[in-house]
Design an enzyme around this catalytic site. Sequence first.
Site, PDB file in Angstrom:
ATOM      1  CG  HIS A 119     -27.734 -30.683 -66.160  1.00 24.83           C
ATOM      2  ND1 HIS A 119     -26.902 -29.878 -65.412  1.00 24.83           N
ATOM      3  CD2 HIS A 119     -27.334 -30.581 -67.451  1.00 24.83           C
ATOM      4  CE1 HIS A 119     -26.032 -29.303 -66.226  1.00 24.83           C
ATOM      5  NE2 HIS A 119     -26.272 -29.719 -67.469  1.00 24.83           N
ATOM      6  CE  LYS A 169     -43.773 -10.905 -48.964  1.00 26.88           C
ATOM      7  NZ  LYS A 169     -43.288 -11.322 -47.680  1.00 26.88           N
ATOM      8  CB  THR A 210     -49.017 -17.232 -43.108  1.00 32.12           C
ATOM      9  OG1 THR A 210     -49.490 -15.910 -42.914  1.00 32.12           O
ATOM     10  CG2 THR A 210     -50.123 -18.079 -43.685  1.00 32.12           C
ATOM     11  CB  ALA A 232     -63.829  -9.788 -30.126  1.00 37.99           C
TER      12      ALA A 232
HETATM   13  P1  FAD Z   1     -53.151 -12.156 -38.395  1.00 39.98           P
HETATM   14  O1  FAD Z   1     -53.104 -12.746 -39.732  1.00 39.98           O
HETATM   15  O2  FAD Z   1     -52.439 -10.868 -38.150  1.00 39.98           O
HETATM   16  O3  FAD Z   1     -54.681 -11.996 -38.017  1.00 39.98           O
HETATM   17  C1  FAD Z   1     -55.093 -11.383 -36.838  1.00 39.98           C
HETATM   18  C2  FAD Z   1     -56.424 -10.732 -37.096  1.00 39.98           C
HETATM   19  O4  FAD Z   1     -57.013 -10.404 -35.857  1.00 39.98           O
HETATM   20  C3  FAD Z   1     -56.315  -9.436 -37.873  1.00 39.98           C
HETATM   21  O5  FAD Z   1     -57.109  -9.520 -39.035  1.00 39.98           O
HETATM   22  C4  FAD Z   1     -56.811  -8.358 -36.915  1.00 39.98           C
HETATM   23  O6  FAD Z   1     -57.524  -7.345 -37.568  1.00 39.98           O
HETATM   24  C5  FAD Z   1     -57.712  -9.174 -35.996  1.00 39.98           C
HETATM   25  N1  FAD Z   1     -57.871  -8.614 -34.651  1.00 39.98           N
HETATM   26  C6  FAD Z   1     -56.921  -8.101 -33.832  1.00 39.98           C
HETATM   27  N2  FAD Z   1     -57.461  -7.759 -32.648  1.00 39.98           N
HETATM   28  C7  FAD Z   1     -58.786  -8.072 -32.721  1.00 39.98           C
HETATM   29  C8  FAD Z   1     -59.874  -7.967 -31.809  1.00 39.98           C
HETATM   30  N3  FAD Z   1     -59.695  -7.507 -30.564  1.00 39.98           N
HETATM   31  N4  FAD Z   1     -61.093  -8.337 -32.232  1.00 39.98           N
HETATM   32  C9  FAD Z   1     -61.294  -8.832 -33.481  1.00 39.98           C
HETATM   33  N5  FAD Z   1     -60.285  -8.973 -34.373  1.00 39.98           N
HETATM   34  C10 FAD Z   1     -59.059  -8.602 -33.988  1.00 39.98           C
HETATM   35  N6  FAD Z   1     -45.600 -14.632 -43.285  1.00 39.98           N
HETATM   36  C11 FAD Z   1     -45.238 -15.609 -44.135  1.00 39.98           C
HETATM   37  O7  FAD Z   1     -45.385 -16.782 -43.807  1.00 39.98           O
HETATM   38  N7  FAD Z   1     -44.731 -15.311 -45.383  1.00 39.98           N
HETATM   39  C12 FAD Z   1     -44.577 -14.029 -45.811  1.00 39.98           C
HETATM   40  O8  FAD Z   1     -44.116 -13.798 -46.919  1.00 39.98           O
HETATM   41  C13 FAD Z   1     -44.960 -12.986 -44.933  1.00 39.98           C
HETATM   42  N8  FAD Z   1     -44.864 -11.699 -45.315  1.00 39.98           N
HETATM   43  C14 FAD Z   1     -45.301 -10.698 -44.492  1.00 39.98           C
HETATM   44  C15 FAD Z   1     -45.210  -9.400 -44.916  1.00 39.98           C
HETATM   45  C16 FAD Z   1     -45.630  -8.369 -44.112  1.00 39.98           C
HETATM   46  C17 FAD Z   1     -45.542  -6.942 -44.596  1.00 39.98           C
HETATM   47  C18 FAD Z   1     -46.166  -8.662 -42.823  1.00 39.98           C
HETATM   48  C19 FAD Z   1     -46.625  -7.552 -41.923  1.00 39.98           C
HETATM   49  C20 FAD Z   1     -46.248  -9.961 -42.368  1.00 39.98           C
HETATM   50  C21 FAD Z   1     -45.813 -10.999 -43.204  1.00 39.98           C
HETATM   51  N9  FAD Z   1     -45.878 -12.339 -42.792  1.00 39.98           N
HETATM   52  C22 FAD Z   1     -45.474 -13.330 -43.658  1.00 39.98           C
HETATM   53  C23 FAD Z   1     -46.346 -12.712 -41.446  1.00 39.98           C
HETATM   54  C24 FAD Z   1     -47.792 -13.195 -41.484  1.00 39.98           C
HETATM   55  O9  FAD Z   1     -48.603 -12.216 -42.064  1.00 39.98           O
HETATM   56  C25 FAD Z   1     -48.251 -13.510 -40.071  1.00 39.98           C
HETATM   57  O10 FAD Z   1     -47.359 -14.417 -39.471  1.00 39.98           O
HETATM   58  C26 FAD Z   1     -49.654 -14.130 -40.055  1.00 39.98           C
HETATM   59  O11 FAD Z   1     -50.588 -13.283 -40.663  1.00 39.98           O
HETATM   60  C27 FAD Z   1     -50.066 -14.439 -38.616  1.00 39.98           C
HETATM   61  O12 FAD Z   1     -51.382 -14.923 -38.579  1.00 39.98           O
HETATM   62  P2  FAD Z   1     -52.285 -14.697 -37.284  1.00 39.98           P
HETATM   63  O13 FAD Z   1     -53.522 -15.478 -37.491  1.00 39.98           O
HETATM   64  O14 FAD Z   1     -51.479 -14.927 -36.068  1.00 39.98           O
HETATM   65  O15 FAD Z   1     -52.595 -13.132 -37.283  1.00 39.98           O
END
Ligand code: FAD
Length: 458
Positions: free
Chosen positions: A435, A51, A310, A115
């Site tokens: 500044h 993005k 993130t 999983a």
């Molecule tokens: P994720 O990063 O979503 O990881 C979860 C993973 O689990 C995925 O890879 C998925 O494939 C996997 N998964 C799901 N179910 C299963 C299963 N049953 N078995 C195995 N694997 C599985 N945040 C920011 O801080 N700054 C930003 O600028 C920002 N921009 C964003 C822009 C967009 C378009 C989007 C959609 C999100 C953005 N975010 C941003 C939010 C950020 O991406 C998320 O908050 C972050 O990725 C969350 O991390 P996570 O580990 O919870 O999940």
Amino acid sequence: MAGYDYDLFVIGGGSGGVRGARMAAGTGAKVAIAESYRYGGTCVIRGCVPKKLLSYASHFHEDFEDAAGFGWTVPQPSFDWAKLIANKDKEIDRLEGVYEKLLKGAGVEFYHGHARLLDAHTVEVGEQRFTAKIILIATGGAPSFPMEPGWEHGISSNEAFHLEELPKRVVIYGGGFIAVEFAGIFNGLGSEVTQVYRGPQILRGFDDDIRNTLAGEIVKKGVNLVVETTIDRIEKREKDLLVHLSDGSEVECDLVMAATGRSPNVHNLGLEEVGVELARNGAIKVDEFSKTTVDNIYAVGDVTDRINLTPVAIQEAMAFVDTVYRDTPRAMDHADVPSAVFSHPPVGTVGLTELQARERHGALDIYRSTFRPLKHTLSGRDEKTMMKLIVAKDTQRVVGVHMVGLDAPEIVQGMAVAIKAGATKQVFDATVGIHPTAAEEFVTMREPIPGDQAKAAE
Ligand code: FAD
């Protein structure tokens, strides 16, 4: 670890899962992780990183125009969408490789596949079964689509990163940060953009001055912002799409993108069967230490729907490792989490909005400054910067910092340290500015604005 294949099995290889797996392995634990799509997760593969790369690309349009005021003659620039996407994909592939390498280097065994839990200690990935003492769920979230007819012709942010060509006319549905960012990206790259939002103002939950200032700026840049309106139906025509709006009007376009929210990824995880309770929206219920309702199962990141960013997922994962593997129980502090919107111009914010601050602290001193940034005195661009400090009157603590304008995310990251440290307005006043910058305005605003400025936008 008597009797188990692993000390820890992590489900989900995104921001939270990878960090949790690596850090736990670093303490000597035997760790495995499974990812169903691509290591790196939403942020790296189809969120923050791609993005922001697209956002950079879309800024050049204005940079070429602005250069003229500084004496440059720029030949008519042309833009190649396919090249941008190919270069972006190359970088994302590289980062995916880095993530796998980091896991390998930390001694984490990693698997590809969906999983699911068979019981509180058994995970199934494809045909394989593993047992683990502790399970960490970090499966993130996924875009949710509206229910109205015709959305099978629409896309979400997931697909927006892989379009074969740049659409000439785009309708973006939503008012949150993802909707606003993609409206800016497509608009900057030359598409005609209509952004439709059902509420009265974009960026619900942000400070009203941010919402109103940014809405004004994006409209000036050419986004057709339509609020208090919904999409009733999308009609597929021979060559394009016709979007029917609730006010009776229609918009012809080549692409419709839904950015109307995300739902926790809990589908087919086997959670309820093992006793992991979910909230009404599907988010996994956790305590302050990210423990679910099952003793050995933890969850971090977007799947718990606390603050879906993130760095928050990463910090929750690190607090989990401290709690479970370092014998130093620690709850992540979700207060004063800074955030940004990579809009045009961008937004940076930390702490309370004015409305929240009034509820929590009562009387406030509000400092606000709106000005044309120095760069635009020569570029001639009609773009304003808005900066705002919210100060609790009794303690003089700065409880909110908000900015719309060039470099706002970079500036507010530094401000977040001051807010976290509990800085008062006197500390801001005693700080010498740099500044000439826009950032210096945060330490030189002297007069609070008179009267009651709180106005609910929604
Ligand atoms: P994720 O990063 O979503 O990881 C979860 C993973 O689990 C995925 O890879 C998925 O494939 C996997 N998964 C799901 N179910 C299963 C299963 N049953 N078995 C195995 N694997 C599985 N945040 C920011 O801080 N700054 C930003 O600028 C920002 N921009 C964003 C822009 C967009 C378009 C989007 C959609 C999100 C953005 N975010 C941003 C939010 C950020 O991406 C998320 O908050 C972050 O990725 C969350 O991390 P996570 O580990 O919870 O999940």
